[in-house]
Design a protein around this motif. Sequence first.
Motif, PDB file in Angstrom:
ATOM      1  N   LEU A   1      -6.894 101.198 -31.991  1.00  0.00           N
ATOM      2  CA  LEU A   1      -5.767 101.767 -32.729  1.00  0.00           C
ATOM      3  C   LEU A   1      -6.246 102.413 -34.027  1.00  0.00           C
ATOM      4  O   LEU A   1      -5.694 103.424 -34.463  1.00  0.00           O
ATOM      5  CB  LEU A   1      -4.726 100.687 -33.014  1.00  0.00           C
ATOM      6  N   GLY A   2      -7.279 101.842 -34.618  1.00  0.00           N
ATOM      7  CA  GLY A   2      -7.863 102.447 -35.805  1.00  0.00           C
ATOM      8  C   GLY A   2      -8.540 103.765 -35.492  1.00  0.00           C
ATOM      9  O   GLY A   2      -8.407 104.747 -36.229  1.00  0.00           O
ATOM     10  N   GLN A   3      -9.266 103.815 -34.384  1.00  0.00           N
ATOM     11  CA  GLN A   3      -9.935 105.043 -33.962  1.00  0.00           C
ATOM     12  C   GLN A   3      -8.938 106.150 -33.659  1.00  0.00           C
ATOM     13  O   GLN A   3      -9.229 107.332 -33.863  1.00  0.00           O
ATOM     14  CB  GLN A   3     -10.812 104.761 -32.747  1.00  0.00           C
TER      15      GLN A   3
ATOM     16  N   GLU B   1      -9.073 105.346 -46.993  1.00  0.00           N
ATOM     17  CA  GLU B   1      -9.441 104.581 -45.801  1.00  0.00           C
ATOM     18  C   GLU B   1      -8.664 103.272 -45.723  1.00  0.00           C
ATOM     19  O   GLU B   1      -8.504 102.707 -44.641  1.00  0.00           O
ATOM     20  CB  GLU B   1     -10.946 104.290 -45.799  1.00  0.00           C
ATOM     21  N   MET B   2      -8.209 102.774 -46.854  1.00  0.00           N
ATOM     22  CA  MET B   2      -7.399 101.554 -46.866  1.00  0.00           C
ATOM     23  C   MET B   2      -5.952 101.947 -47.137  1.00  0.00           C
ATOM     24  O   MET B   2      -5.582 102.298 -48.252  1.00  0.00           O
ATOM     25  CB  MET B   2      -7.883 100.565 -47.921  1.00  0.00           C
TER      26      MET B   2
ATOM     27  N   LEU C   1      -2.050  93.501 -44.617  1.00  0.00           N
ATOM     28  CA  LEU C   1      -2.932  92.512 -44.002  1.00  0.00           C
ATOM     29  C   LEU C   1      -3.579  91.636 -45.064  1.00  0.00           C
ATOM     30  O   LEU C   1      -3.662  90.405 -44.916  1.00  0.00           O
ATOM     31  CB  LEU C   1      -3.992  93.219 -43.158  1.00  0.00           C
ATOM     32  N   ASP C   2      -4.029  92.253 -46.147  1.00  0.00           N
ATOM     33  CA  ASP C   2      -4.629  91.491 -47.242  1.00  0.00           C
ATOM     34  C   ASP C   2      -3.613  90.520 -47.847  1.00  0.00           C
ATOM     35  O   ASP C   2      -3.935  89.359 -48.128  1.00  0.00           O
ATOM     36  CB  ASP C   2      -5.151  92.452 -48.311  1.00  0.00           C
TER      37      ASP C   2
ATOM     38  N   PHE D   1      -8.797  98.467 -41.071  1.00  0.00           N
ATOM     39  CA  PHE D   1      -7.901  97.386 -40.665  1.00  0.00           C
ATOM     40  C   PHE D   1      -8.570  96.401 -39.710  1.00  0.00           C
ATOM     41  O   PHE D   1      -8.527  95.184 -39.922  1.00  0.00           O
ATOM     42  CB  PHE D   1      -6.644  97.972 -40.016  1.00  0.00           C
ATOM     43  N   ALA D   2      -9.182  96.909 -38.644  1.00  0.00           N
ATOM     44  CA  ALA D   2      -9.749  96.019 -37.626  1.00  0.00           C
ATOM     45  C   ALA D   2     -10.828  95.121 -38.210  1.00  0.00           C
ATOM     46  O   ALA D   2     -10.925  93.937 -37.856  1.00  0.00           O
ATOM     47  CB  ALA D   2     -10.297  96.839 -36.462  1.00  0.00           C
TER      48      ALA D   2
END
Length: 199
Positions: free
Chosen positions: A154-156, A118-119, A126-127, A164-165
């Motif tokens: 965009l994640g969906q 998922e990541m 981003l992190d 991310f969002a």
Amino acid sequence: MWVVKIGGSVSEDALFPAWLDLLVQLGGGRVTLVCGGGGFADQVRHAQARWRFDDLAAHNMAVLAMAQTAYLAQSLQPRLRLAGSQEQIRAVLHAGQTALWLPMESMRDAPSAQTSWEMSSDSLALDLARRLNAERLVVVKSCSVDPTATLAELGQRGVLDGLFAGIARDAAFPIDVVHRAELGRMRALLLGEGRAVGA
């Protein structure tokens, strides 16, 4: 300082060297490049499906896949400077060069929120941008990107990973998601001519 994340699938595209050249020409002293795992990460997915090993091992292997793409990028554009820590990144930028992140610090010894599919490398970039107090994050994708879509949308749609969002919600910098063909837009952003299309 900016973080620019280039999707792993872009590393298999003919435009990949042009992106690297642009970031070296205009990003010296302020851009840190993050590469996705691309086909190397696909091999991790294939191996996990075959052998059913846990997500912790898969995460660490995917980080190594990102490192492989980084070494590929550096071989194509030797003016990129490999950096594996925040201190090394800042030293490269201070020297007026473009940093290329080796993400070994993202490897883990125990399961965590980061050790799942998922990541993706998008959220790892981003992190990193948050830890570096970046002024901007640009994510380059090979798939089509709706410029009107929110990060959540965009994640969906699978353009960004599902986490991310949420991670970006309190980001103190603009986030742009651009298509690999938008080299002109990226050039304009680096030259200060582009408008933020952020979170």
